[in-house]
Design a protein around this motif. Structure first.
Motif, PDB file in Angstrom:
ATOM      1  N   ARG A   1      -4.973   8.740  -4.990  1.00  0.00           N
ATOM      2  CA  ARG A   1      -3.500   8.750  -4.976  1.00  0.00           C
ATOM      3  C   ARG A   1      -3.103   9.341  -6.516  1.00  0.00           C
ATOM      4  N   SER A   2      -3.670   8.753  -7.454  1.00  0.00           N
ATOM      5  CA  SER A   2      -3.320   9.203  -8.757  1.00  0.00           C
ATOM      6  C   SER A   2      -3.143  10.472  -9.110  1.00  0.00           C
ATOM      7  N   ALA A   3      -4.586  10.865  -8.561  1.00  0.00           N
ATOM      8  CA  ALA A   3      -4.862  12.284  -9.056  1.00  0.00           C
ATOM      9  C   ALA A   3      -3.748  13.222  -8.258  1.00  0.00           C
ATOM     10  N   ALA A   4      -3.305  12.985  -7.095  1.00  0.00           N
ATOM     11  CA  ALA A   4      -2.375  13.607  -6.426  1.00  0.00           C
ATOM     12  C   ALA A   4      -1.001  13.594  -6.827  1.00  0.00           C
ATOM     13  N   LEU A   5      -0.581  12.525  -7.425  1.00  0.00           N
ATOM     14  CA  LEU A   5       0.463  12.306  -8.062  1.00  0.00           C
ATOM     15  C   LEU A   5       0.534  13.072  -9.384  1.00  0.00           C
ATOM     16  N   ASN A   6      -0.399  12.868 -10.370  1.00  0.00           N
ATOM     17  CA  ASN A   6      -0.663  13.694 -11.362  1.00  0.00           C
ATOM     18  C   ASN A   6      -0.567  15.097 -11.313  1.00  0.00           C
TER      19      ASN A   6
ATOM     20  N   ALA B   1       7.376   6.885  -7.727  1.00  0.00           N
ATOM     21  CA  ALA B   1       6.063   6.714  -7.305  1.00  0.00           C
ATOM     22  C   ALA B   1       5.135   6.038  -8.822  1.00  0.00           C
ATOM     23  N   LEU B   2       5.217   7.083  -9.568  1.00  0.00           N
ATOM     24  CA  LEU B   2       4.667   7.056 -11.077  1.00  0.00           C
ATOM     25  C   LEU B   2       4.962   5.643 -11.787  1.00  0.00           C
ATOM     26  N   ALA B   3       6.250   5.393 -11.567  1.00  0.00           N
ATOM     27  CA  ALA B   3       6.580   4.280 -12.180  1.00  0.00           C
ATOM     28  C   ALA B   3       6.132   3.014 -11.505  1.00  0.00           C
ATOM     29  N   ARG B   4       6.254   2.910 -10.135  1.00  0.00           N
ATOM     30  CA  ARG B   4       5.468   1.653  -9.431  1.00  0.00           C
ATOM     31  C   ARG B   4       3.868   1.864  -9.599  1.00  0.00           C
ATOM     32  N   GLN B   5       3.296   2.749  -9.723  1.00  0.00           N
ATOM     33  CA  GLN B   5       1.908   2.717 -10.103  1.00  0.00           C
ATOM     34  C   GLN B   5       1.778   2.255 -11.614  1.00  0.00           C
ATOM     35  N   GLY B   6       2.434   2.545 -12.336  1.00  0.00           N
ATOM     36  CA  GLY B   6       2.641   2.166 -14.003  1.00  0.00           C
ATOM     37  C   GLY B   6       2.776   0.731 -13.950  1.00  0.00           C
ATOM     38  N   GLU B   7       3.631   0.056 -13.197  1.00  0.00           N
ATOM     39  CA  GLU B   7       3.957  -1.380 -13.394  1.00  0.00           C
ATOM     40  C   GLU B   7       2.524  -2.136 -12.694  1.00  0.00           C
ATOM     41  N   TRP B   8       1.801  -1.533 -11.632  1.00  0.00           N
ATOM     42  CA  TRP B   8       0.710  -2.285 -11.129  1.00  0.00           C
ATOM     43  C   TRP B   8      -0.321  -2.150 -12.113  1.00  0.00           C
ATOM     44  N   LEU B   9      -0.651  -1.064 -12.749  1.00  0.00           N
ATOM     45  CA  LEU B   9      -1.725  -0.747 -13.757  1.00  0.00           C
ATOM     46  C   LEU B   9      -1.470  -1.721 -14.925  1.00  0.00           C
ATOM     47  N   ALA B  10      -0.306  -1.717 -15.233  1.00  0.00           N
ATOM     48  CA  ALA B  10       0.131  -2.602 -16.300  1.00  0.00           C
ATOM     49  C   ALA B  10      -0.101  -4.049 -16.225  1.00  0.00           C
ATOM     50  N   ALA B  11       0.463  -4.547 -15.020  1.00  0.00           N
ATOM     51  CA  ALA B  11      -0.173  -5.764 -14.481  1.00  0.00           C
ATOM     52  C   ALA B  11      -1.665  -6.118 -14.563  1.00  0.00           C
ATOM     53  N   ALA B  12      -2.404  -5.325 -14.068  1.00  0.00           N
ATOM     54  CA  ALA B  12      -3.948  -5.267 -14.088  1.00  0.00           C
ATOM     55  C   ALA B  12      -4.404  -5.278 -15.785  1.00  0.00           C
ATOM     56  N   ASN B  13      -3.686  -4.393 -16.424  1.00  0.00           N
ATOM     57  CA  ASN B  13      -4.038  -4.619 -17.785  1.00  0.00           C
ATOM     58  C   ASN B  13      -3.865  -5.952 -18.485  1.00  0.00           C
TER      59      ASN B  13
ATOM     60  N   LEU C   1     -17.362  -6.842 -11.845  1.00  0.00           N
ATOM     61  CA  LEU C   1     -16.360  -5.844 -12.235  1.00  0.00           C
ATOM     62  C   LEU C   1     -16.679  -4.300 -11.761  1.00  0.00           C
ATOM     63  N   PRO C   2     -17.783  -3.817 -12.042  1.00  0.00           N
ATOM     64  CA  PRO C   2     -18.032  -2.433 -11.746  1.00  0.00           C
ATOM     65  C   PRO C   2     -17.824  -2.341 -10.386  1.00  0.00           C
ATOM     66  N   ASN C   3     -18.279  -3.302  -9.275  1.00  0.00           N
ATOM     67  CA  ASN C   3     -18.049  -3.032  -7.865  1.00  0.00           C
ATOM     68  C   ASN C   3     -16.343  -3.167  -7.659  1.00  0.00           C
ATOM     69  N   VAL C   4     -15.696  -3.827  -8.425  1.00  0.00           N
ATOM     70  CA  VAL C   4     -14.044  -4.013  -8.035  1.00  0.00           C
ATOM     71  C   VAL C   4     -13.672  -2.649  -8.559  1.00  0.00           C
ATOM     72  N   ILE C   5     -14.275  -2.143  -9.746  1.00  0.00           N
ATOM     73  CA  ILE C   5     -13.744  -0.693 -10.317  1.00  0.00           C
ATOM     74  C   ILE C   5     -13.688   0.470  -9.153  1.00  0.00           C
ATOM     75  N   ARG C   6     -15.279   0.207  -8.596  1.00  0.00           N
ATOM     76  CA  ARG C   6     -15.534   1.406  -7.809  1.00  0.00           C
ATOM     77  C   ARG C   6     -14.710   1.221  -6.437  1.00  0.00           C
ATOM     78  N   LYS C   7     -14.317   0.042  -5.891  1.00  0.00           N
ATOM     79  CA  LYS C   7     -13.821  -0.150  -4.588  1.00  0.00           C
ATOM     80  C   LYS C   7     -12.314  -0.029  -4.554  1.00  0.00           C
ATOM     81  N   TYR C   8     -11.686  -0.467  -5.768  1.00  0.00           N
ATOM     82  CA  TYR C   8     -10.233  -0.453  -5.725  1.00  0.00           C
ATOM     83  C   TYR C   8      -9.780   0.751  -6.715  1.00  0.00           C
ATOM     84  N   LEU C   9     -10.439   0.802  -7.842  1.00  0.00           N
ATOM     85  CA  LEU C   9      -9.781   1.814  -8.618  1.00  0.00           C
ATOM     86  C   LEU C   9     -10.175   3.510  -8.286  1.00  0.00           C
ATOM     87  N   ILE C  10     -11.589   3.409  -8.222  1.00  0.00           N
ATOM     88  CA  ILE C  10     -12.126   4.852  -8.142  1.00  0.00           C
ATOM     89  C   ILE C  10     -11.923   5.231  -6.459  1.00  0.00           C
ATOM     90  N   GLU C  11     -12.187   4.623  -5.632  1.00  0.00           N
ATOM     91  CA  GLU C  11     -12.192   5.009  -4.210  1.00  0.00           C
ATOM     92  C   GLU C  11     -10.615   4.583  -3.566  1.00  0.00           C
TER      93      GLU C  11
END
Length: 291
Positions: A218-223, A166-178, A203-213
């Protein structure tokens, strides 16, 4: 992690010597260990038999010496010393190198394998095994055979491998976003003196909707799971450091590197977002909300 520490020696004795142990509780243990079933025993069962020998043999040795059977007592004592020396390797084979801990690290299981176990139960089992190991290595060789096997089964039903996947999949998606952020940066800053692109406000709205919310909970739970599940395994590895096979050490280094890299992926993504927002005066927005 499918490797084993060096094999152990087995006490062999002539029939007359074995019969001479009549009255010693350890006679039964030796008989079980030398039987065909004993020789084919799983690593966990082999460990439990050797713990039984370590616990019972001293009384028999003292009895043999009291009867003047020093040669037999010497043989039993030599076997005791060998088993005592080999105990860390026996523990490794039954735990970190065993079927149950390997199952713990599998990313998926077939229906015929161990059922899933909740994280609290797995954490409790890992801690309990560590406590048993510390006690055994400290000279207290008592063991609840059934209880130990149950603990191993609970470890086998754990989700270490699923967590890493799960962490690897999350990392792949975040790397693509980067990479998308880097591509946008290559086309120029979102903000400059007298210039503010629409994306700077989107961008701030995108960050709030897709990253923060979306991603962040889920990232915090995985961590949290990462910081709970890995330490008890690493504690046992440190305890058995001197007997870890080289193949296991190499696998452990790769595992820890993957965990560290994937667990850091959200922070790297936040840093990239800060960089692209900084010229627009919003450099702390993401960091403040993600933490």
């Amino acid at each position: 992690s499918g490797v084993h520490a060096r094999p152990t020696t087995t006490l062999r004795m002539a029939d007359e010597d074995f019969l001479a142990l009549s009255g010693c509780a350890v006679q039964v243990t030796i008989g079980k260990r030398n039987s065909s079933l004993g020789r084919m025993a799983r690593p966990s069962q082999r460990l439990l038999l050797e713990l039984e020998y370590l616990r019972l043999a001293p009384d028999c040795i003292a009895s043999m010496r009291g009867d003047g059977r020093d040669e037999l007592a010497d043989a039993l004592e030599t076997a005791w010393e060998n088993k005592h020396e080999q105990l860390p390797a026996l523990i490794f084979n039954a735990t970190l190198g065993g079927e149950e801990y390997r199952s713990f690290w599998l990313a998926s299981r077939t229906p015929s394998s161990y059922p899933a176990v909740s994280d609290p139960a797995v954490l409790s089992a890992l801690s309990a095994i560590n406590a048993h190991v510390a006690r055994w290595l400290g000279g207290d060789y008592r063991a609840d055979n059934t209880g130990f096997e149950i603990l191993l089964g609970e470890v086998a039903g754990g989700s270490g491998g699923a967590l890493l996947r799960a962490l690897a999949r999350q990392g792949e998606w975040l790397a693509a976003a980067n990479r998308m952020l880097a591509s946008r940066q290559d086309r120029g800053s979102l903000c400059a003196p007298g210039i503010r692109h629409d994306a700077a406000d989107i961008l701030p709205n995108v960050i709030r909707k897709y990253l923060i919310e979306g991603i962040q909970p889920r990232s915090a739970a995985l961590n949290q799971r990462y910081h709970e599940l890995l330490p008890p395994v690493q504690e046992l590895e440190e305890t058995l450091e001197n007997v870890l096979p080289q193949d296991y050490r190499q696998w452990r280094a790769l595992r820890d590197s993957l965990f560290a890299d994937t667990a850091a992926a959200p922070r790297r993504h936040v840093e990239e977002l800060q960089i692209i927002q900084e010229p627009c005066g919003a450099n702390t927005t993401v960091a403040d909300k993600i933490g």
